[in-house]
Scaffold this active site. Structure first.
Site, short mmCIF file in Angstrom:
data_model
loop_
_atom_site.label_atom_id
_atom_site.label_comp_id
_atom_site.label_asym_id
_atom_site.label_seq_id
_atom_site.Cartn_x
_atom_site.Cartn_y
_atom_site.Cartn_z
N TYR A 49 -14.83 3.74 -5.39
CA TYR A 49 -15.91 3.67 -6.23
C TYR A 49 -17.29 3.50 -5.41
CZ TYR A 49 -12.71 1.32 -9.72
OH TYR A 49 -11.43 1.32 -10.46
N LYS A 74 -9.85 -2.01 -3.79
CA LYS A 74 -8.43 -1.32 -3.91
C LYS A 74 -8.52 -0.20 -2.79
CE LYS A 74 -9.16 -1.40 -8.95
NZ LYS A 74 -10.71 -1.37 -8.94
N HIS A 107 -4.36 1.69 -5.13
CA HIS A 107 -4.99 2.17 -6.30
C HIS A 107 -4.28 3.23 -7.23
CE1 HIS A 107 -9.50 3.13 -7.45
NE2 HIS A 107 -8.84 3.28 -8.58
#
Length: 283
Positions: A49, A74, A107
């Site tokens: 992210y 993650k 992930h």
């Protein structure tokens, strides 16, 4: 805030705040700060992210004791494998600028995730991570994984919402005592979810919106939900879901919405798997 006890005894807030698709660090820190002021105590980020720094910054600036805020991150596919994962875990800790991460997930179920899991197990035993889990593991992959590893995952974070209900996955997760978390509990805005007639009609009974009904439905199933928004009003509305529950008629009407498949991602598509392997978050 309502909590769930994971299979290692850790308490996790059942409603969290997701920061996917908020890569601008200032914006991410601002909206996380708003969420923390609104009462959220669970922030969900990921190396991919690109905003772990903002999560750590917002938590520190909030003035809240570290133990009152549950932080998830993650490990990305690029860093799967034992040695690479060890380094990436430390990178996440450094970017967050935290002594420990509450929950750390694999992930995606691709690549050398078994080697990566060994690194997560090691970090867990060392106290760097309080709980470890997986994300996007379909039923057969979750069962195989749980039958293989030494330490069972505490969580499987997956797409689940009224249009993709995942009852088969929930059954497997229950068998292995793995909690289910819902990313995209609003179906990424698809299917007209925010004005859907079934969800809207149910919401009218309780003075709630269709979005709040979608969240309450997952909460009533024992699923952890991770709604994401950058709008202060919606951030506040998404946490205002603990003063009502759905009745059996409501649940039956929502059950009829299940399409049985995703229209967001498809882990059975070779092209999608190839994309996961090719997506790089660092040199």
């Amino acid at each position: 805030m309502q909590t769930i006890t994971l299979n290692n005894g850790i308490q996790i807030p059942q409603l969290g705040f997701g920061v996917f698709q908020v890569p601008d660090l200032k914006q991410a820190e601002d909206v996380i700060s708003i969420a923390l002021k609104a009462g959220y105590r669970h922030i969900d980020t990921a190396a991919a992210y690109m905003n772990e720094e903002a999560v750590g910054g917002a938590v520190r600036k909030s003035g809240l004791p570290r133990e009152e805020v549950f932080i998830t991150s993650k490990l990305w596919v690029q860093d799967f494998g034992y040695e690479k994962a060890k380094k990436a875990i430390q990178t996440s800790l450094d970017k967050l600028n935290l002594d420990y991460i509450d929950l750390y997930l694999l992930h995606q179920p691709v690549g050398d995730y078994i080697g990566a899991w060994r690194a997560l197990e090691e970090a867990y035993k060392a106290g760097k991570i309080k709980a470890i889990g997986v994300s996007n593991f379909y039923p057969e992959r979750l069962a195989d994984f749980c039958e293989t590893v030494a330490i069972q995952p505490t969580v499987n974070q997956v797409e689940t919402h009224p249009f993709f209900q995942r009852e088969d996955l929930l059954a497997v997760a229950k068998e292995y005592d793995v909690a289910i978390e819902a990313w995209g509990p609003f179906a990424e805005g698809k299917f007209g979810i925010f004005s859907h007639p079934v969800l809207t009609k149910i919401g009218e009974k309780y003075g709630k919106t269709a979005a709040q009904v979608a969240l309450r439905w997952n909460l009533d199933r024992g699923v952890i939900v991770l709604p994401k928004s950058v709008t202060p009003e919606r951030i506040e509305a998404n946490i205002d879901v603990f003063d009502f529950s759905l009745d059996e008629k409501d649940k039956q009407e929502i059950a009829a919405l299940d399409m049985g498949h995703s229209e967001i991602v498809n882990h059975y598509d070779p092209a999608f798997i190839k994309m996961l392997h090719s997506f790089k978050i660092h040199d």
